[in-house]
Design an enzyme around this catalytic site. Structure first.
Site, PDB file in Angstrom:
ATOM      1  CG  ASP A  18       2.428  -6.450  16.587  1.00 55.03           C
ATOM      2  OD1 ASP A  18       2.080  -5.257  16.498  1.00 55.03           O
ATOM      3  OD2 ASP A  18       1.697  -7.339  17.054  1.00 55.03           O
ATOM      4  NE  ARG A  50     -12.693  -8.509   4.292  1.00 58.56           N
ATOM      5  CZ  ARG A  50     -11.725  -7.598   4.195  1.00 58.56           C
ATOM      6  NH1 ARG A  50     -10.614  -7.893   3.526  1.00 58.56           N
ATOM      7  NH2 ARG A  50     -11.857  -6.418   4.754  1.00 58.56           N
ATOM      8  N   GLY A  60       0.783  -1.229   0.000  1.00 57.00           N
ATOM      9  CA  GLY A  60       0.000   0.000   0.000  1.00 57.00           C
ATOM     10  C   GLY A  60       0.810   1.271   0.000  1.00 57.00           C
ATOM     11  CE  LYS A  80      -4.844   6.341  10.444  1.00 56.95           C
ATOM     12  NZ  LYS A  80      -3.399   6.022  10.298  1.00 56.95           N
ATOM     13  CE1 TYR A 130      -7.988   4.456   9.796  1.00 60.97           C
ATOM     14  CE2 TYR A 130      -9.367   6.246   8.969  1.00 60.97           C
ATOM     15  CZ  TYR A 130      -8.202   5.509   8.910  1.00 60.97           C
ATOM     16  OH  TYR A 130      -7.245   5.814   7.980  1.00 60.97           O
TER      17      TYR A 130
END
Length: 256
Positions: free
Chosen positions: A63, A198, A21, A158, A154
């Protein structure tokens, strides 16, 4: 002829979430500008492939939400010369309102997007203070400052990234360290394609058109476009820029 202020020769750049990405596009752009690249990513197979595709790049499985893994990664980076540039691109998304967001999902967003950014920034800044210079670029989102439907947790995460950016810029300016963030609107990455596959099987094209139409410019952004802004903000071309949040959103914030 003087060298371009956009060049990164002699710089060591660490990119989290660099195996895919936006993070991967940034890593490629920085490598092409002359930086030595270290990719941190939780997916070992993708990480190996991404590092192999960038000449001279090093990949470290990590991680970012696990303190010991972050410490080990930056210990290795320190032995190789330390960090000049950090791009915090690792993160996860989530769809849900206040009432529909369960505790496990909230904790996951906070653990990866907020705690992960904190841990990596802390490790990188320790090395930058020793060098008396450095650049940090965090990946925020238009969700940090605009009210978006179904993006409660989310947006929270942010917003925290944006606040951490401003605090770090203030606290470490005297050490020669700049810290900024980018706030993209929707960017067409493999995440978007996988999400549509999905949740909208057979209707992907219809949903893709809807997502594109949500941006006033009429399309989603590309990872490469985000990477070019990242290159500016991490190069000497932006030496007068710190404590800033740069929207790159196809007019989403101001032209809706």
């Amino acid at each position: 002829m003087p060298s371009s202020p956009f060049r990164l020769e002699g710089k060591s750049a660490v990119v989290t979430g660099g195996a895919s990405g936006i993070g991967n596009a940034i890593a490629i752009a920085f490598a092409e500008a002359g930086a030595r690249i270290t990719l941190l990513d939780i997916n070992p197979a993708q990480l190996e492939a991404a590092a192999a595709a960038i000449p001279g790049a090093n990949g470290i499985p990590c991680d970012v939400s696990e303190p010991e893994q972050v410490q080990q990664a930056f210990a290795a980076i320190g032995e190789a010369g330390g960090t000049d540039i950090l791009v915090n691109s690792a993160g996860v998304s989530h769809i849900g309102t206040l009432l529909s967001t369960d505790v496990a999902s909230f904790d996951r967003l906070f653990r990866i997007n907020v705690k992960g950014s904190y841990l990596v920034m802390q490790a990188a800044v320790a090395q930058m203070v020793e060098k008396k210079s450095g650049v940090i670029l965090n990946m925020a989102s238009v969700a940090a400052t605009a009210g978006l439907s179904d993006r409660f947790a989310y947006s929270m995460s942010k917003g925290a990234v944006l606040s951490m950016t401003l605090s770090t810029a203030k606290d470490y300016l005297q050490h020669g360290i700049r810290c900024n963030c980018i706030s993209p609107a929707r960017v067409h990455t493999p995440f978007v394609d996988n999400f549509l596959a999905r949740n909208y099987a057979g209707k992907e094209a219809e949903q893709m058109a809807r997502l594109a139409a949500a941006q006033p410019i009429g399309r989603m952004g590309t990872p490469q476009e985000i990477a070019l802004l990242a290159l500016y903000l991490c190069s000497d071309a932006s030496s007068f820029v710190t404590g800033a949040d740069y929207p790159i959103d196809g007019g989403f914030f101001n032209l809706r």
